[in-house]
Write a protein that holds these residues in place. Structure first.
Motif, PDB file in Angstrom:
ATOM      1  N   MET A   1       0.857  -1.174   0.000  1.00 23.21           N
ATOM      2  CA  MET A   1       0.000   0.000   0.000  1.00 23.21           C
ATOM      3  C   MET A   1       0.898   1.229   0.000  1.00 23.21           C
ATOM      4  N   ASN A   2       0.562   2.198  -0.835  1.00 21.75           N
ATOM      5  CA  ASN A   2       1.425   3.376  -0.936  1.00 21.75           C
ATOM      6  C   ASN A   2       0.964   4.489   0.008  1.00 21.75           C
ATOM      7  N   ALA A   3       1.610   5.622  -0.064  1.00 19.30           N
ATOM      8  CA  ALA A   3       1.381   6.708   0.885  1.00 19.30           C
ATOM      9  C   ALA A   3      -0.001   7.341   0.768  1.00 19.30           C
ATOM     10  N   TYR A   4      -0.660   7.200  -0.355  1.00 14.12           N
ATOM     11  CA  TYR A   4      -1.969   7.839  -0.532  1.00 14.12           C
ATOM     12  C   TYR A   4      -3.127   6.940  -0.116  1.00 14.12           C
ATOM     13  N   GLY A   5      -2.851   5.779   0.367  1.00 12.31           N
ATOM     14  CA  GLY A   5      -3.900   4.869   0.799  1.00 12.31           C
ATOM     15  C   GLY A   5      -4.570   4.136  -0.346  1.00 12.31           C
ATOM     16  N   LEU A   6      -3.918   4.104  -1.509  1.00 11.15           N
ATOM     17  CA  LEU A   6      -4.474   3.428  -2.668  1.00 11.15           C
ATOM     18  C   LEU A   6      -4.061   1.969  -2.656  1.00 11.15           C
ATOM     19  N   PRO A   7      -4.839   1.102  -3.277  1.00 12.99           N
ATOM     20  CA  PRO A   7      -4.456  -0.313  -3.352  1.00 12.99           C
ATOM     21  C   PRO A   7      -3.167  -0.487  -4.150  1.00 12.99           C
ATOM     22  N   ASP A   8      -2.519  -1.606  -3.958  1.00 10.39           N
ATOM     23  CA  ASP A   8      -1.292  -1.898  -4.693  1.00 10.39           C
ATOM     24  C   ASP A   8      -1.584  -1.921  -6.195  1.00 10.39           C
ATOM     25  N   GLY A   9      -0.693  -1.322  -6.969  1.00 13.23           N
ATOM     26  CA  GLY A   9      -0.843  -1.297  -8.408  1.00 13.23           C
ATOM     27  C   GLY A   9      -1.642  -0.118  -8.936  1.00 13.23           C
ATOM     28  N   VAL A  10      -2.234   0.677  -8.047  1.00  8.05           N
ATOM     29  CA  VAL A  10      -3.010   1.850  -8.462  1.00  8.05           C
ATOM     30  C   VAL A  10      -2.203   3.087  -8.106  1.00  8.05           C
ATOM     31  N   THR A  11      -1.932   3.896  -9.113  1.00 14.79           N
ATOM     32  CA  THR A  11      -1.150   5.109  -8.887  1.00 14.79           C
ATOM     33  C   THR A  11      -2.062   6.318  -8.829  1.00 14.79           C
ATOM     34  N   LEU A  12      -1.516   7.405  -8.336  1.00 10.36           N
ATOM     35  CA  LEU A  12      -2.274   8.649  -8.277  1.00 10.36           C
ATOM     36  C   LEU A  12      -2.626   9.135  -9.680  1.00 10.36           C
ATOM     37  N   GLY A  13      -1.750   8.894 -10.640  1.00 13.44           N
ATOM     38  CA  GLY A  13      -2.028   9.258 -12.029  1.00 13.44           C
ATOM     39  C   GLY A  13      -3.213   8.497 -12.591  1.00 13.44           C
ATOM     40  N   MET A  14      -3.341   7.228 -12.218  1.00  8.85           N
ATOM     41  CA  MET A  14      -4.482   6.429 -12.674  1.00  8.85           C
ATOM     42  C   MET A  14      -5.789   6.959 -12.105  1.00  8.85           C
ATOM     43  N   VAL A  15      -5.752   7.326 -10.834  1.00  6.30           N
ATOM     44  CA  VAL A  15      -6.948   7.882 -10.196  1.00  6.30           C
ATOM     45  C   VAL A  15      -7.321   9.197 -10.867  1.00  6.30           C
ATOM     46  N   ALA A  16      -6.354  10.054 -11.127  1.00  4.92           N
ATOM     47  CA  ALA A  16      -6.616  11.329 -11.789  1.00  4.92           C
ATOM     48  C   ALA A  16      -7.145  11.112 -13.199  1.00  4.92           C
ATOM     49  N   ALA A  17      -6.633  10.096 -13.894  1.00  5.91           N
ATOM     50  CA  ALA A  17      -7.075   9.806 -15.255  1.00  5.91           C
ATOM     51  C   ALA A  17      -8.539   9.399 -15.306  1.00  5.91           C
ATOM     52  N   VAL A  18      -9.072   8.906 -14.209  1.00  4.71           N
ATOM     53  CA  VAL A  18     -10.490   8.539 -14.151  1.00  4.71           C
ATOM     54  C   VAL A  18     -11.319   9.689 -13.597  1.00  4.71           C
ATOM     55  N   LEU A  19     -10.863  10.305 -12.509  1.00  8.82           N
ATOM     56  CA  LEU A  19     -11.677  11.313 -11.832  1.00  8.82           C
ATOM     57  C   LEU A  19     -11.799  12.628 -12.597  1.00  8.82           C
ATOM     58  N   ILE A  20     -10.742  13.068 -13.251  1.00  9.34           N
ATOM     59  CA  ILE A  20     -10.799  14.351 -13.959  1.00  9.34           C
ATOM     60  C   ILE A  20     -11.788  14.303 -15.130  1.00  9.34           C
ATOM     61  N   PRO A  21     -11.713  13.310 -16.026  1.00 12.17           N
ATOM     62  CA  PRO A  21     -12.737  13.270 -17.085  1.00 12.17           C
ATOM     63  C   PRO A  21     -14.151  13.068 -16.543  1.00 12.17           C
ATOM     64  N   ALA A  22     -14.298  12.256 -15.496  1.00 13.94           N
ATOM     65  CA  ALA A  22     -15.625  12.060 -14.912  1.00 13.94           C
ATOM     66  C   ALA A  22     -16.159  13.367 -14.346  1.00 13.94           C
ATOM     67  N   GLY A  23     -15.305  14.153 -13.711  1.00 14.37           N
ATOM     68  CA  GLY A  23     -15.722  15.448 -13.189  1.00 14.37           C
ATOM     69  C   GLY A  23     -16.110  16.417 -14.286  1.00 14.37           C
ATOM     70  N   ILE A  24     -15.339  16.432 -15.360  1.00 15.34           N
ATOM     71  CA  ILE A  24     -15.642  17.330 -16.483  1.00 15.34           C
ATOM     72  C   ILE A  24     -16.978  16.950 -17.123  1.00 15.34           C
ATOM     73  N   VAL A  25     -17.196  15.654 -17.349  1.00 10.12           N
ATOM     74  CA  VAL A  25     -18.454  15.202 -17.941  1.00 10.12           C
ATOM     75  C   VAL A  25     -19.625  15.537 -17.029  1.00 10.12           C
ATOM     76  N   THR A  26     -19.459  15.360 -15.731  1.00 13.38           N
ATOM     77  CA  THR A  26     -20.530  15.675 -14.785  1.00 13.38           C
ATOM     78  C   THR A  26     -20.893  17.147 -14.837  1.00 13.38           C
ATOM     79  N   VAL A  27     -19.900  18.023 -14.822  1.00 12.84           N
ATOM     80  CA  VAL A  27     -20.159  19.468 -14.875  1.00 12.84           C
ATOM     81  C   VAL A  27     -20.829  19.837 -16.192  1.00 12.84           C
ATOM     82  N   LEU A  28     -20.352  19.285 -17.295  1.00  8.17           N
ATOM     83  CA  LEU A  28     -20.946  19.595 -18.596  1.00  8.17           C
ATOM     84  C   LEU A  28     -22.397  19.121 -18.693  1.00  8.17           C
ATOM     85  N   LEU A  29     -22.678  17.933 -18.171  1.00 12.27           N
ATOM     86  CA  LEU A  29     -24.050  17.431 -18.214  1.00 12.27           C
ATOM     87  C   LEU A  29     -24.990  18.259 -17.350  1.00 12.27           C
ATOM     88  N   ARG A  30     -24.478  18.801 -16.263  1.00 10.11           N
ATOM     89  CA  ARG A  30     -25.324  19.648 -15.415  1.00 10.11           C
ATOM     90  C   ARG A  30     -25.498  21.038 -15.999  1.00 10.11           C
TER      91      ARG A  30
END
Length: 115
Positions: free
Chosen positions: A1-30
């Motif tokens: 487990m890394n310093a950010y509390g993410l599961p093994d094999g999941v990086t902060l870049g991977m999380v950002a790659a999912v959350l940023i587009p999801a956030g943009i799509v959510t704002v645009l749809l609203r």
């Protein structure tokens, strides 16, 4: 487990790659319905929805809350008491904001302190 509390094999870049587009799509749809309002203004269908949607949404929320707590008697009676208070305040003051706020506050107090 890394310093950010993410599961093994999941990086902060991977999380950002999912959350940023999801956030943009959510704002645009609203924001999309508000950008289309100039084209829909004066539409009989939109006027119809403007009258019925608030009542429909509140009805669904009330039924969901009351039925969702039917297995737990304390929460069930708390939701019915809050619903009764909401109806009384609305019949007295005719202000949806005040009645919804007081009903929600009373429900939260009853569920967290009394039940």
């Amino acid at each position: 487990m890394n310093a950010y509390g993410l599961p093994d094999g999941v990086t902060l870049g991977m999380v950002a790659a999912v959350l940023i587009p999801a956030g943009i799509v959510t704002v645009l749809l609203r924001a999309l319905p508000f950008s289309l309002m100039r084209f829909l203004k004066g539409s009989p269908f939109i006027d119809f929805l403007a009258v019925l949607m608030p009542v429909g949404v509140m009805t669904v929320l009330v039924v969901y809350t009351v039925v969702g707590h039917s297995g737990d008697p304390g929460r069930f009676w708390a939701s019915l008491a809050a619903l009764g208070l909401t109806l009384l305040v609305h019949a007295w003051k005719r202000r949806a904001d005040l009645s919804i706020f007081l009903g929600t506050a009373s429900y939260m107090v009853l569920v967290n302190l009394a039940v």
